[in-house]
Design a protein around this motif. Structure first.
Motif, PDB file in Angstrom:
ATOM      1  N   THR C  45       8.412   4.641  -3.728  1.00 18.65           N
ATOM      2  CA  THR C  45       7.368   4.107  -4.603  1.00 18.65           C
ATOM      3  C   THR C  45       7.976   3.241  -5.703  1.00 18.65           C
ATOM      4  O   THR C  45       7.433   2.195  -6.068  1.00 18.65           O
ATOM      5  CB  THR C  45       6.552   5.266  -5.216  1.00 18.65           C
ATOM      6  OG1 THR C  45       5.927   5.981  -4.150  1.00 18.65           O
ATOM      7  CG2 THR C  45       5.486   4.756  -6.158  1.00 18.65           C
ATOM      8  N   GLN C  87       0.035   4.967  -3.805  1.00 13.87           N
ATOM      9  CA  GLN C  87       0.174   6.310  -3.255  1.00 13.87           C
ATOM     10  C   GLN C  87      -0.898   7.239  -3.827  1.00 13.87           C
ATOM     11  O   GLN C  87      -1.553   7.970  -3.098  1.00 13.87           O
ATOM     12  CB  GLN C  87       1.571   6.843  -3.583  1.00 13.87           C
ATOM     13  CG  GLN C  87       1.809   8.237  -3.050  1.00 13.87           C
ATOM     14  CD  GLN C  87       3.250   8.673  -3.272  1.00 13.87           C
ATOM     15  OE1 GLN C  87       4.070   7.918  -3.768  1.00 13.87           O
ATOM     16  NE2 GLN C  87       3.552   9.890  -2.886  1.00 13.87           N
ATOM     17  N   ASP C 178       1.554   2.038   0.441  1.00 11.40           N
ATOM     18  CA  ASP C 178       2.270   3.242   0.018  1.00 11.40           C
ATOM     19  C   ASP C 178       1.547   4.484   0.527  1.00 11.40           C
ATOM     20  O   ASP C 178       0.534   4.889  -0.021  1.00 11.40           O
ATOM     21  CB  ASP C 178       2.386   3.269  -1.510  1.00 11.40           C
ATOM     22  CG  ASP C 178       3.485   4.225  -1.981  1.00 11.40           C
ATOM     23  OD1 ASP C 178       3.986   5.006  -1.143  1.00 11.40           O
ATOM     24  OD2 ASP C 178       3.846   4.174  -3.165  1.00 11.40           O
ATOM     25  N   GLU C 179       2.065   5.069   1.587  1.00 16.10           N
ATOM     26  CA  GLU C 179       1.515   6.274   2.220  1.00 16.10           C
ATOM     27  C   GLU C 179       0.016   6.145   2.487  1.00 16.10           C
ATOM     28  O   GLU C 179      -0.779   6.945   1.984  1.00 16.10           O
ATOM     29  CB  GLU C 179       1.805   7.502   1.350  1.00 16.10           C
ATOM     30  CG  GLU C 179       3.301   7.664   1.113  1.00 16.10           C
ATOM     31  CD  GLU C 179       3.692   9.077   0.687  1.00 16.10           C
ATOM     32  OE1 GLU C 179       2.883   9.989   0.876  1.00 16.10           O
ATOM     33  OE2 GLU C 179       4.817   9.247   0.202  1.00 16.10           O
TER      34      GLU C 179
END
Ligand SMILES: Nc1ncnc2c1ncn2[C@@H]1O[C@H](COP(=O)(O)OP(=O)(O)OP(=O)(O)O)[C@@H](O)[C@H]1O
Ligand SMILES: [Mg+2]
Lengths: 292, 286, 263
Positions: C45, C87, C178-179
């Protein structure tokens, strides 16, 4: 003449430092600009006034007033700021709430106590002044300077060299995870409120003694000065509060002495704007930042 | 009918003026709040507009439209001085700097000779009045509605909700914040000038900390989901002490309490309605 | 040969004593899907934050289509065609789904203040086109039925897809995810994978952080592995999976966690 001016400046500066200390502690650890802080200053002064009027010695009235102001601070924090913390409200929400609360509290205090200026009973503190090489300094003034020095040293020591300080720094850095690290966040928040409120209350008593003029709005005037001091010193910076307090106090006294006393109140705010332009992080350069 | 209106206006003239002026002030704080910032300097901007306009009218006899223009430009410059360095920092700095601005200005007004010192300026001739006050209010409202329903309005709401995400989507945060502050200062200055020219007398303490907090309470009571909320808040808080006389002595208590209650329990304000943010109908195109 | 879409050179950032990203270099070729994996706290991140300008690097360089971008603020980078998702979802809660997507078009939408105030034809045209595009995008991510709903009220998986639509709204040259599958159930994950496949088919360059290994292995052309801020491996999915250093990093993390658990 200049020497006396400088000593007077030192006294005024110490009062600012003393006042700004609790304020900057609150911001540094709790991350809120708590505008009700000035009110605890007034509360302290009035409590000491009432106590001495009822025959208490100032040496009892001072700690008592400080402690009770601290308790008021804890109650106000719990009532206004804890709900916002829980709701994860934006940072400016807490500023706004305390702004509204300040108005409310001062107006109520005003209605209850009137704006008349009150004075401590005569003889509440030894009025003789020491005179060294033509420079006069009173007992109260000496007390103020000493208190500012001692408080700053004590706070720096607590923050940097004790377990409590470690917990406080953890709370300041990562309030969200401090709890996981075994820090009792709720208790620490109350402790910081108590300490800051007590600092405000104590400085209210000392400054009330020094000028011997007590009225509800005295905290608001101080608060406005306090902004200048904490921005110049760097928001949340304990050392900075001391140095900035002294700088503002000295410059004010010199302005009053060599320019005109009516302009001295502008000094702090001119410094504030200049600081923001040139070095917003303050004297020692630690900027309060948000984490991504 | 016309006679009745005249009588009404005569009796309540000052109240009618205050409603309009306070409506403008409410819009001035609205712009700042709408981008997620807080200014406690609205009263100072207003005072600057009032003094500049009064001085231009009284001492130099400048034409009223030009006076109004100057009353908007001067606070805008002050906003640049205070805003440019602080708006890149966390919102706390702007709030504190605007308090500082208000204090410096008050001290200058009290101490400078040409501003009439602590007594203030009196004998300001009457200019403008109903039409200019309510005309300005209406124009400002329409402009804000137009802006809200455009990419600018979306960007403003986005940065208020989540500054970081808004920035990552391409919203130029400092430009938007500074723009909002400048517009807000211009509106407050305008309100100050219009007010000075219907009340004949101004003094430094009219534009202090209390006034700034009162202006903030307008917006927080009304809510900032649309520009109408703050104006509603201003109307209510201006009328309340007139309707409930005993409240008049406790104005600051009421305003303070409103801020506390609004922030903790009613963050959307009385007018919770949120205005749409597109300049076209949301209907699905065929 | 054209410049890589994204090029990261000797990038380092320190938080106090911790080097969260430590001397990392890699490049993403245009049109490719590049995976970024590593155990928790590896610095993935943080690397995203560096690329999109939320964190300033201590040293190193970042290039987008050959142009240095490390000195630009995040909004400046967005204008150059960089978009991301987060995220921890960052929604504009009160906005409707359509408004949220339209907000994503900010950088590319030409609406001058006079045009806005006077409702000029140019403004109306721009808004109508934006709205039309927003409908297309929510169709694309499968949120058309929720078009008028409050973004903050959407279920978690839908919010993730809305974030993707919002990021796509500016027609990015490089998309950072991000994820995106975090917290999704298997069927949602499957739908997401399909969505990303379609994006890939459209030629969108992507940098993808994801803990779901099957997902990453199927989707990515190339993978970079981080551990404690350092790059420990890079290559095609099959090679990375077999790399002992990678196995050890993940195993190490797993063992450490199982040791911690009982306490
Ligand atoms: N702003 C910051 N200040 C200080 N430390 C930070 C900051 N941001 C991240 N870190 C630290 O940097 C390290 C890397 O964090 P990062 O969030 O990049 O990891 P990650 O690979 O995304 O992990 P995860 O898989 O859990 O999302 C962590 O130790 C984190 O605590
Ligand atoms: Mg991560």
């Amino acid at each position: 003449m200049l020497a006396q001016q400088l000593v007077n400046g030192l006294v005024v500066g110490s009062t600012y430092a003393l006042f700004a200390l609790g304020f900057t502690l609150m911001f540094g650890v709790l991350g809120v600009v708590n505008l009700t802080y000035g009110f605890y200053f007034s509360v302290g002064a009035f409590l000491a006034l009432f106590a001495t009027q009822h025959g208490a010695s100032i040496w009892i009235a001072l700690p008592l007033a400080a402690l009770l102001s601290g308790c008021v601070a804890v109650v106000i924090d719990a009532a206004l700021l804890t709900p916002l913390r829980r709701a994860k409200a934006p940072e400016l929400a807490s500023l706004m709430v305390t702004l509204g609360a300040t108005m409310l509290l001062y107006s109520l205090a005003n209605a209850a106590l009137s704006t008349d200026i009150r004075r401590f009973p005569p003889g509440v503190i030894d009025a003789t002044a020491i005179e060294v090489a033509g420079i006069r300094i009173s007992m109260t003034q000496g007390l103020i300077i000493a208190a500012a020095g001692v408080m700053v040293s004590a706070l720096l020591w607590v923050m940097n060299a004790t377990r409590l300080g470690l917990g406080l720094r953890a709370l300041a850095e990562r309030p969200d995870v401090a709890g996981l690290m075994g820090v009792n966040a709720g208790a620490l928040v109350r402790l910081v409120s108590l300490l800051s409120g007590a600092l405000a209350g104590a400085s209210g008593v000392l400054i009330g003694l020094n000028y011997n003029a007590i009225q509800p709005y005295m905290g608001e005037v101080m608060m406005l000065k306090g902004f200048a001091v904490i921005i110049l010193g760097g928001l949340g910076d304990i050392r900075g509060a001391l140095v900035a307090g002294l700088v503002v106090g000295m410059l004010e006294t010199l302005t009053a002495g060599y320019v005109a006393s009516s302009w001295k109140d502008a000094v702090g705010f001119v410094l504030l704007v200049l600081t923001l332009w040139i070095r917003p992080s303050g004297l020692f350069g630690r900027l309060a930042v948000k984490r991504a | 009918m016309a006679e009745f209106l005249d009588d009404f206006l005569f009796t309540y003239q000052n109240l009618v003026y205050s409603l309009g002026v306070n409506g403008l002030l409410a819009l001035s704080i609205y712009v700042v709040l709408a981008v997620g910032q807080l200014s406690i300097g609205q009263a100072a901007f207003m005072g600057l507009g009032a003094y500049v306009s009064a001085l231009l009218t009284v001492k130099l006899g400048v034409a009223f439209p030009l006076v109004l223009l100057a009353a908007m430009i001067t606070p805008a410059l002050a906003a640049l001085v205070v805003g440019a360095p602080t708006l890149r920092l966390s919102g706390v700095y702007l709030a504190l700097a605007t308090i500082g601005l208000g204090e410096v200005q008050r001290i200058v007004f009290i101490n400078a000779e040409f501003t009439g010192g602590a007594l203030g300026l009196s004998g300001i001739p009457t200019r403008g009045g109903l039409i200019s006050i309510y005309g300005s209010l209406a124009l400002a409202l329409v402009a804000f509605v137009c802006v809200a329903r455009s990419k600018i309005g979306r960007a403003m709401e986005a940065m208020r909700e989540d500054e970081l995400a808004a920035g990552a989507l391409g919203v130029d945060l400092p430009a938007y914040k500074l723009g909002a502050l400048v517009v807000s200062a211009m509106l407050a200055g305008l309100a100050g000038a219009l007010n000075a020219h219907v009340s004949s007398f101004i003094s430094p303490n009219d534009y202090g900390f209390d006034a700034a907090v009162t202006i903030l309470s307008f917006a927080l009571l009304g809510g900032i989901g649309s520009p109408f909320g703050p104006v509603l808040g201003a109307f209510i808080l201006t009328l309340l002490p007139e309707v409930l006389r005993p409240l008049a002595d406790y104005k600051t208590v009421v305003n303070g309490a409103i801020i506390v209650v609004a922030v903790i329990f009613m963050p959307r304000g009385l007018l919770a309605w949120r205005m749409g943010r597109a300049g076209a109908a949301f209907r699905r195109p065929k | 040969m054209s410049a890589p879409s994204l090029e990261i050179a000797q990038l380092t950032v320190r938080f106090g004593g911790l080097a969260a990203v430590d001397d990392v270099s890699f490049a993403v070729a245009p049109g490719r899907v590049h995976g970024l994996i590593g155990p928790n706290g590896a610095g993935k991140t943080t690397l995203f934050n560096l690329v999109c300008g939320l964190v300033a690097p201590t040293s190193g360089a970042i290039r987008l289509d050959g142009q240095r971008i490390d000195a630009l603020p995040s909004w400046g980078r967005s204008k150059l065609g960089l978009a991301r998702t987060f995220q921890n979802i960052r929604m504009f809660n009160d906005m409707s789904v359509l408004e949220t997507v339209m907000t994503g078009m900010h950088a590319g939408l030409a609406e001058s203040l006079p045009a806005v105030l006077l409702r000029l034809p140019s403004f109306r045209r721009a808004e109508r086109a934006a709205l039309e595009k927003a409908w297309e995008l929510i169709d694309f991510v499968g949120l058309a039925d929720a078009a008028q709903r409050r973004s903050g009220d959407l279920p978690y998986g839908d919010q993730r897809r809305l974030e993707i639509a919002r990021a796509l709204a500016c027609e990015p040259r490089l998309l950072l995810l991000d994820e995106p599958a975090a917290g999704m159930n298997p069927s949602e994950t499957h739908a997401l994978e399909e969505l990303l496949e379609r994006l890939k088919g459209r030629g969108v360059t992507m940098l993808l952080v994801e803990h779901d290994m099957h997902f990453v292995m199927r989707l990515c052309d190339e993978i970079t592995v981080l551990n404690f801020g350092r790059k420990i491996a890079q290559g095609a999915p099959v090679d990375v999976r077999a790399d002992p250093a990678v196995v050890e990093a993940y195993l190490g993390a797993k063992v450490a966690r199982s040791l911690e658990a009982p306490r």
